[in-house]
Design an enzyme around this catalytic site. Structure first.
Site, PDB file in Angstrom:
ATOM      1  N   ARG A 121       0.803  -1.232   0.000  1.00 49.36           N
ATOM      2  CA  ARG A 121       0.000   0.000   0.000  1.00 49.36           C
ATOM      3  C   ARG A 121       0.832   1.277   0.000  1.00 49.36           C
ATOM      4  NH1 ARG A 121      -3.082  -3.252   3.720  1.00 49.36           N
ATOM      5  NH2 ARG A 121      -5.009  -3.965   2.741  1.00 49.36           N
ATOM      6  N   LYS A 143       2.728  11.267 -10.755  1.00 46.10           N
ATOM      7  CA  LYS A 143       1.810  10.482 -11.571  1.00 46.10           C
ATOM      8  C   LYS A 143       2.491   9.169 -11.936  1.00 46.10           C
ATOM      9  CE  LYS A 143      -1.203  13.712 -14.038  1.00 46.10           C
ATOM     10  NZ  LYS A 143      -1.572  14.175 -15.410  1.00 46.10           N
ATOM     11  N   GLU A 185       8.304  18.492 -24.427  1.00 44.67           N
ATOM     12  CA  GLU A 185       7.753  18.809 -23.113  1.00 44.67           C
ATOM     13  C   GLU A 185       8.323  20.119 -22.576  1.00 44.67           C
ATOM     14  OE1 GLU A 185       5.326  17.487 -21.568  1.00 44.67           O
ATOM     15  OE2 GLU A 185       5.096  15.415 -22.231  1.00 44.67           O
ATOM     16  N   LYS A 227       6.773  22.893 -13.256  1.00 41.20           N
ATOM     17  CA  LYS A 227       6.085  21.664 -12.858  1.00 41.20           C
ATOM     18  C   LYS A 227       5.932  21.601 -11.341  1.00 41.20           C
ATOM     19  CE  LYS A 227       4.444  17.432 -13.752  1.00 41.20           C
ATOM     20  NZ  LYS A 227       5.160  16.341 -14.424  1.00 41.20           N
ATOM     21  N   GLU A 237      -4.615  17.032  -9.796  1.00 39.32           N
ATOM     22  CA  GLU A 237      -5.150  17.453 -11.088  1.00 39.32           C
ATOM     23  C   GLU A 237      -6.650  17.754 -11.038  1.00 39.32           C
ATOM     24  OE1 GLU A 237      -5.272  15.211 -15.147  1.00 39.32           O
ATOM     25  OE2 GLU A 237      -3.194  15.765 -14.770  1.00 39.32           O
ATOM     26  N   ARG A 241      -3.438  21.857 -12.747  1.00 36.89           N
ATOM     27  CA  ARG A 241      -2.524  20.828 -13.249  1.00 36.89           C
ATOM     28  C   ARG A 241      -2.981  20.253 -14.581  1.00 36.89           C
ATOM     29  NH1 ARG A 241       0.512  15.878  -9.911  1.00 36.89           N
ATOM     30  NH2 ARG A 241       1.735  15.186 -11.707  1.00 36.89           N
ATOM     31  N   ASN A 245      -1.501  19.062 -19.532  1.00 34.72           N
ATOM     32  CA  ASN A 245      -1.893  18.102 -20.561  1.00 34.72           C
ATOM     33  C   ASN A 245      -2.081  18.748 -21.928  1.00 34.72           C
ATOM     34  OD1 ASN A 245      -2.191  15.534 -19.021  1.00 34.72           O
ATOM     35  ND2 ASN A 245      -3.648  16.760 -17.854  1.00 34.72           N
ATOM     36  N   HIS A 248      -1.674  16.642 -24.895  1.00 34.13           N
ATOM     37  CA  HIS A 248      -1.602  15.244 -24.487  1.00 34.13           C
ATOM     38  C   HIS A 248      -2.854  14.448 -24.830  1.00 34.13           C
ATOM     39  CE1 HIS A 248       1.934  16.660 -22.461  1.00 34.13           C
ATOM     40  NE2 HIS A 248       2.172  15.482 -21.923  1.00 34.13           N
ATOM     41  N   HIS A 252      -1.972  11.292 -26.704  1.00 35.22           N
ATOM     42  CA  HIS A 252      -2.228   9.960 -26.164  1.00 35.22           C
ATOM     43  C   HIS A 252      -3.090   9.134 -27.113  1.00 35.22           C
ATOM     44  CE1 HIS A 252      -1.418  11.090 -21.664  1.00 35.22           C
ATOM     45  NE2 HIS A 252      -0.324  11.065 -22.395  1.00 35.22           N
ATOM     46  N   HIS A 265       6.456   9.343 -27.174  1.00 38.62           N
ATOM     47  CA  HIS A 265       5.501  10.172 -26.428  1.00 38.62           C
ATOM     48  C   HIS A 265       5.681  11.662 -26.734  1.00 38.62           C
ATOM     49  CE1 HIS A 265       3.015  11.753 -23.241  1.00 38.62           C
ATOM     50  NE2 HIS A 265       4.046  12.402 -22.756  1.00 38.62           N
TER      51      HIS A 265
END
Length: 354
Positions: A121, A143, A185, A227, A237, A241, A245, A248, A252, A265
């Site tokens: 956990r 993330k 990026e 960042k 997010e 935040r 993206n 993205h 994606h 990517h």
């Protein structure tokens, strides 16, 4: 030697440092200090491990150490590989005081972080990014995820690292294509929030492509500062935040439709940013000249700026509906009002700009 730069992600008791500089992987004492417990587990890939794994292993002498080296590539960021990491941690006998170390690029970092979030956990996690993209984006912010055939990063968790050490010397041997992917990026930060940085990138594009140490260190530090600030203000997010993206959602969808074996990517994000800028212009939100300016800078960084041939716009639109930012059948896109002014827009119909 150029002094190392240090930034912090301010998250209260879970705050952590980002250290940027040359030779960090040669500092055995600093690496050892990252593992306060008995057990350490290092995840890497076949491109990175031959160069740097021995240094990390030597620094952690005396710990109960496990390693797993995977094939390289986005196609390896799967639940099957996640299971292999869990099995390796079990074989190590990793306890609650274990530290999971990601030595590699974004794929290794995402997978190692998700493993750290899941093992018992949640255990300690350290990022040792070796690609520009990981240094400026995926290694910072917590993330973690793996991909499914249906979509990218659909299974994961927020799990912040305890530290990020970005040894810029690793960029000396980074393939040109990977360097360019990382620069996508970097450009993103200027595009969404910092027009002065965007202009600086236009002036220093050739120096960055030539791997000038001072230019790279400056670009990495500014990107990480953006960042870190955004993550501190919106860790999970819920608002600001989401702006990270930019490009993205389109990117994606491209990666998923290509089966994670086409564009890198950063390359897909470059195409996605131009698509978002063109859509913004088509909606009357931003000048078309700013979209042209973005495309020109990305092209200078040897990045694609057009949708790859053979991809169906209808298929991409369908992929985007499974995006994590979609809510109640409506898609939240990151568009802009021009360079440095990104915004979140909710749309009821997915539009793929021409």
């Amino acid at each position: 030697m150029t002094a190392h730069r240090q930034l912090h992600v301010a998250l209260g008791a879970r705050s952590y440092p980002i250290t940027i500089g040359r030779g960090l992987l040669d500092d055995a004492g600093a690496l050892a200090a990252l593992v306060p417990g008995r057990h350490a587990f290092v995840l890497s890939d076949r491109n990175v491990a031959p160069r740097y794994l021995a240094k990390v292993e030597a620094a952690l002498a005396g710990r109960t150490l496990g390693t797993l080296v995977l094939p390289a590539g986005e196609q390896e960021k799967t639940l099957v590989r996640f299971g292999e990491v869990m099995t390796a941690l079990a074989a190590l006998g990793a306890s609650r005081d274990a530290t999971v170390i990601a030595l590699g690029g974004g794929v290794v970092g995402d997978l190692a972080g998700f493993a750290a979030a899941s093992w018992m956990r949640g255990v300690r996690f350290v990022q040792l990014p070796t690609t520009l993209l990981a240094m400026v984006d995926s290694a910072v912010g917590g993330k973690t995820a793996v991909d499914l055939p249906q979509g990218k990063n659909l299974v994961g968790a927020f799990h912040q690292p305890a530290a990020v050490l970005a040894d810029t010397a690793t960029l000396d041997s980074l393939p040109d294509r990977e360097l360019s992917a990382g620069l996508a990026e970097v450009v993103k930060y200027g595009a969404i929030a910092d027009p002065a940085f965007f202009a600086w990138l236009e002036v220093n594009a050739e120096a960055l492509l030539a791997r000038d140490p001072a230019a790279l260190a400056e670009a990495i530090a500014i990107s990480c500062a953006h960042k870190a600030g955004i993550v501190a203000r919106d860790e999970t997010e819920q608002g600001e935040r989401m702006l990270l993206n930019f490009g993205h959602t389109f990117g994606h969808a491209i990666e998923t439709e290509q089966g994670y074996g086409g564009l890198l990517h950063g390359e897909a994000v470059a195409v996605g940013m131009v698509m978002a800028a063109r859509l913004s212009a088509a909606r009357g939100m931003a000048p078309a000249t700013d979209a042209d300016r973005l495309a020109a800078l990305l092209a200078r960084f040897r990045l694609p700026v057009e949708l790859p041939a053979g991809l169906s716009r209808e298929a991409l639109a369908a992929r985007m509906q499974l995006d994590k930012k979609a809510v109640s059948g409506r898609l939240r896109l990151i568009l802009w009002h021009g360079v440095g002014r990104a915004v979140t827009v909710t749309v009821s119909e997915t539009v793929i700009p021409g």
